[in-house]
Design a protein around this motif. Sequence first.
Motif, PDB file in Angstrom:
ATOM      1  N   CYS A   1       2.396   4.931   7.331  1.00 24.03           N
ATOM      2  CA  CYS A   1       2.676   4.816   5.902  1.00 24.03           C
ATOM      3  C   CYS A   1       3.360   6.094   5.426  1.00 24.03           C
ATOM      4  N   PRO A   2       4.677   6.158   5.462  1.00 26.57           N
ATOM      5  CA  PRO A   2       5.389   7.382   5.078  1.00 26.57           C
ATOM      6  C   PRO A   2       5.077   7.852   3.662  1.00 26.57           C
ATOM      7  N   LYS A   3       4.624   6.947   2.813  1.00 22.97           N
ATOM      8  CA  LYS A   3       4.297   7.333   1.447  1.00 22.97           C
ATOM      9  C   LYS A   3       3.214   8.408   1.425  1.00 22.97           C
ATOM     10  N   LEU A   4       2.325   8.403   2.420  1.00 20.54           N
ATOM     11  CA  LEU A   4       1.294   9.436   2.494  1.00 20.54           C
ATOM     12  C   LEU A   4       1.904  10.820   2.631  1.00 20.54           C
ATOM     13  N   GLY A   5       2.912  10.936   3.496  1.00 21.77           N
ATOM     14  CA  GLY A   5       3.591  12.212   3.660  1.00 21.77           C
ATOM     15  C   GLY A   5       4.321  12.640   2.402  1.00 21.77           C
ATOM     16  N   GLU A   6       4.925  11.686   1.743  1.00 22.79           N
ATOM     17  CA  GLU A   6       5.647  12.000   0.507  1.00 22.79           C
ATOM     18  C   GLU A   6       4.681  12.469  -0.574  1.00 22.79           C
ATOM     19  N   GLU A   7       3.556  11.780  -0.692  1.00 23.38           N
ATOM     20  CA  GLU A   7       2.582  12.163  -1.707  1.00 23.38           C
ATOM     21  C   GLU A   7       1.962  13.524  -1.411  1.00 23.38           C
TER      22      GLU A   7
ATOM     23  N   GLY B   1       3.609  20.982  -5.926  1.00 25.08           N
ATOM     24  CA  GLY B   1       3.492  20.903  -7.380  1.00 25.08           C
ATOM     25  C   GLY B   1       3.029  22.208  -8.007  1.00 25.08           C
ATOM     26  N   ASP B   2       3.300  22.365  -9.277  1.00 29.46           N
ATOM     27  CA  ASP B   2       2.962  23.602  -9.994  1.00 29.46           C
ATOM     28  C   ASP B   2       1.454  23.833 -10.017  1.00 29.46           C
ATOM     29  N   GLU B   3       0.692  22.753 -10.135  1.00 28.75           N
ATOM     30  CA  GLU B   3      -0.752  22.893 -10.248  1.00 28.75           C
ATOM     31  C   GLU B   3      -1.354  23.500  -8.978  1.00 28.75           C
ATOM     32  N   TYR B   4      -0.926  22.977  -7.829  1.00 34.20           N
ATOM     33  CA  TYR B   4      -1.436  23.516  -6.574  1.00 34.20           C
ATOM     34  C   TYR B   4      -0.895  24.924  -6.328  1.00 34.20           C
ATOM     35  N   ARG B   5       0.377  25.140  -6.588  1.00 34.72           N
ATOM     36  CA  ARG B   5       0.972  26.460  -6.320  1.00 34.72           C
ATOM     37  C   ARG B   5       0.288  27.537  -7.154  1.00 34.72           C
ATOM     38  N   ALA B   6      -0.049  27.205  -8.395  1.00 34.95           N
ATOM     39  CA  ALA B   6      -0.721  28.187  -9.244  1.00 34.95           C
ATOM     40  C   ALA B   6      -2.087  28.547  -8.667  1.00 34.95           C
ATOM     41  N   TRP B   7      -2.783  27.548  -8.126  1.00 33.14           N
ATOM     42  CA  TRP B   7      -4.102  27.821  -7.554  1.00 33.14           C
ATOM     43  C   TRP B   7      -4.009  28.595  -6.254  1.00 33.14           C
ATOM     44  N   VAL B   8      -3.159  28.144  -5.326  1.00 39.48           N
ATOM     45  CA  VAL B   8      -3.115  28.754  -4.004  1.00 39.48           C
ATOM     46  C   VAL B   8      -2.567  30.173  -4.049  1.00 39.48           C
ATOM     47  N   ASN B   9      -1.808  30.513  -5.090  1.00 41.80           N
ATOM     48  CA  ASN B   9      -1.272  31.869  -5.223  1.00 41.80           C
ATOM     49  C   ASN B   9      -2.061  32.718  -6.215  1.00 41.80           C
TER      50      ASN B   9
ATOM     51  N   TYR C   1       0.802  -1.206   0.000  1.00 43.59           N
ATOM     52  CA  TYR C   1       0.000   0.000   0.000  1.00 43.59           C
ATOM     53  C   TYR C   1       0.847   1.273   0.000  1.00 43.59           C
ATOM     54  N   CYS C   2       2.133   1.166   0.303  1.00 39.48           N
ATOM     55  CA  CYS C   2       2.969   2.355   0.437  1.00 39.48           C
ATOM     56  C   CYS C   2       3.967   2.511  -0.702  1.00 39.48           C
ATOM     57  N   SER C   3       3.757   1.834  -1.815  1.00 39.60           N
ATOM     58  CA  SER C   3       4.722   1.913  -2.905  1.00 39.60           C
ATOM     59  C   SER C   3       4.051   2.216  -4.237  1.00 39.60           C
ATOM     60  N   MET C   4       2.965   2.980  -4.173  1.00 38.78           N
ATOM     61  CA  MET C   4       2.260   3.319  -5.411  1.00 38.78           C
ATOM     62  C   MET C   4       3.115   4.274  -6.240  1.00 38.78           C
ATOM     63  N   THR C   5       3.123   4.061  -7.509  1.00 40.99           N
ATOM     64  CA  THR C   5       3.892   4.942  -8.380  1.00 40.99           C
ATOM     65  C   THR C   5       3.106   6.196  -8.684  1.00 40.99           C
ATOM     66  N   ARG C   6       3.814   7.269  -8.970  1.00 39.59           N
ATOM     67  CA  ARG C   6       3.155   8.530  -9.264  1.00 39.59           C
ATOM     68  C   ARG C   6       2.576   8.510 -10.676  1.00 39.59           C
ATOM     69  N   THR C   7       1.448   9.142 -10.800  1.00 43.72           N
ATOM     70  CA  THR C   7       0.792   9.185 -12.092  1.00 43.72           C
ATOM     71  C   THR C   7       0.555  10.628 -12.498  1.00 43.72           C
ATOM     72  N   THR C   8       0.211  10.817 -13.747  1.00 45.16           N
ATOM     73  CA  THR C   8      -0.079  12.157 -14.224  1.00 45.16           C
ATOM     74  C   THR C   8      -1.246  12.739 -13.461  1.00 45.16           C
ATOM     75  N   SER C   9      -1.089  13.958 -13.005  1.00 49.09           N
ATOM     76  CA  SER C   9      -2.105  14.572 -12.156  1.00 49.09           C
ATOM     77  C   SER C   9      -3.103  15.359 -12.975  1.00 49.09           C
ATOM     78  N   ARG C  10      -4.245  15.596 -12.337  1.00 50.90           N
ATOM     79  CA  ARG C  10      -5.227  16.483 -12.919  1.00 50.90           C
ATOM     80  C   ARG C  10      -5.977  17.160 -11.787  1.00 50.90           C
ATOM     81  N   LEU C  11      -6.511  18.292 -12.046  1.00 51.55           N
ATOM     82  CA  LEU C  11      -7.277  19.015 -11.049  1.00 51.55           C
ATOM     83  C   LEU C  11      -8.750  18.725 -11.279  1.00 51.55           C
ATOM     84  N   VAL C  12      -9.415  18.139 -10.275  1.00 56.19           N
ATOM     85  CA  VAL C  12     -10.824  17.819 -10.418  1.00 56.19           C
ATOM     86  C   VAL C  12     -11.625  19.107 -10.569  1.00 56.19           C
TER      87      VAL C  12
ATOM     88  N   GLU D   1       3.379  15.998   0.209  1.00 51.77           N
ATOM     89  CA  GLU D   1       4.391  17.004  -0.103  1.00 51.77           C
ATOM     90  C   GLU D   1       4.488  17.229  -1.606  1.00 51.77           C
ATOM     91  N   ALA D   2       4.407  16.163  -2.370  1.00 53.76           N
ATOM     92  CA  ALA D   2       4.471  16.299  -3.828  1.00 53.76           C
ATOM     93  C   ALA D   2       3.268  17.071  -4.358  1.00 53.76           C
TER      94      ALA D   2
END
Length: 471
Positions: free
Chosen positions: A288-294, A301-309, A63-74, A296-297
């Motif tokens: 599950c440290p992967k939760l913290g890593e995800e 990320g650019d998508e979130y930073r663009a929205w929050v700013n 459960y803690c080794s999922m690979t990153r996938t292309t993101s999208r904003l819902v 943080e990612a």
Amino acid sequence: GGCPAASEIYVDRWCHPVPCPTTGITVSWITFWHKVSPNSTFFERGVDSSSEAWRRGLPNQKYCSMTRTTSRLVAGVAALASATASVRGAEITPPEYCSLASQMEARGIPPPLWGEGEQYTLATVTTVIRHGARTPTKAPVCWGPSYDSKFDWGDCDANGVEVVRPSTESAAPGTVFEVRAGDDGNLLTGSCKLGMLIKAGFEQQAANGRHLREAYVGAEARVAPLVAEGETLSPSELYFRSSDIERTILSGQTLAVNFLADELPAGRLPWVAPESSLDWIYANAARCPKLGEEQEAIYSGDEYRAWVNSPDVMDVKVGFTDAVGGQYPWGDLEGATLDCLATTACTEGIDFPPAVDQSMFSNAFGLVQAREAFKFTYAEGKWSKLAMAPLMHEITEGLMAISEAQTAEGGAGAGPRYRLYSAHDTTINPLMAALQGDVWDGSWAPYASMFNIELWRPTATATATATATAT
């Protein structure tokens, strides 16, 4: 048995010292404001080392080794939540999040909508709840130095306390101990500690218990008779689980004694509350440290930073910050940002600074919800699915065991008739995002949210189907 080395902690086993459940664990029942649970029934609080579900654990690496996938904003997350509440002078109308008494009574568990000629028998119900209303968990003082936001929470010990006694053989059966906060050494005033269930929280869970009783107890049950009125259930027919935190334990026990007021068995009932660092009933990056890593990612990320700013978001943050005295913890992604807004809006007697009006509150509250919904729904809910995989794994395994054991003649299932998981908003929110996907509206789980999973067996066959209802 023996504990693995630190480097082995994320493997398919648990570290649990054997003596805990055998030499003396805490047993408890609850007493609160006007209702006391039956003296003949009390809950045995521990980690349930004999339980197959606990000892088996889950393969954390899976459960803690999922690979990153292309993101999208819902769609819709970037939009600030709007409010329909009206302004009443300087007051802020409490949002649905607060679960006021009128809001709780308006909720309920709907009956199923079967097709013509279809007949089913209810086999089991699994309930997942958020705890009831509480004191702040993070910030005893919310606003800038210009405004005194210290609030007298009063005597929380009078609202409800846990009553315990040791379960050793030498324990005096007539002696119990009330676990009280006392008046000294608390960050909040009086006998209230951070994150403590308040009177409204007990009342909310009592209402949940009444909704469950109306839905599932007796021949006239609104949904179906899971339990006959006055029937004495055996301990094996019940499963109670919570985080090892007082507000979830008391919330769950309050619900249980109102739901099954006359059906709980006498004697000791297991109440499972595992070690917090290893618990998976809520999103737990410590396990599950992967939760913290995800996370943080996502937030870097650019998508979130663009929205929050973006200008719209910055206008809300700057305007609200100025209104509350020049400082506000917008950077606290999981604590004081929502804590101050929610506990102030939901608790009678606490006031916002005079410059905060209904529109300003609604925009700030909507911003916090949208920010968290961004994480919950990002990349088709990957973070939420990761967080809730262990809980859903256990729930699904339980449903499958009962389903497979049912017979065409209506034989008993291989598992509890009723399961209760008393948890947090960090359970309900990702659970809804993971299960509903784009259908989820991103609204923060109110106090005492309740999610029920019903397993139904076709009356004429041994095949079971599951339906979920949320209230």
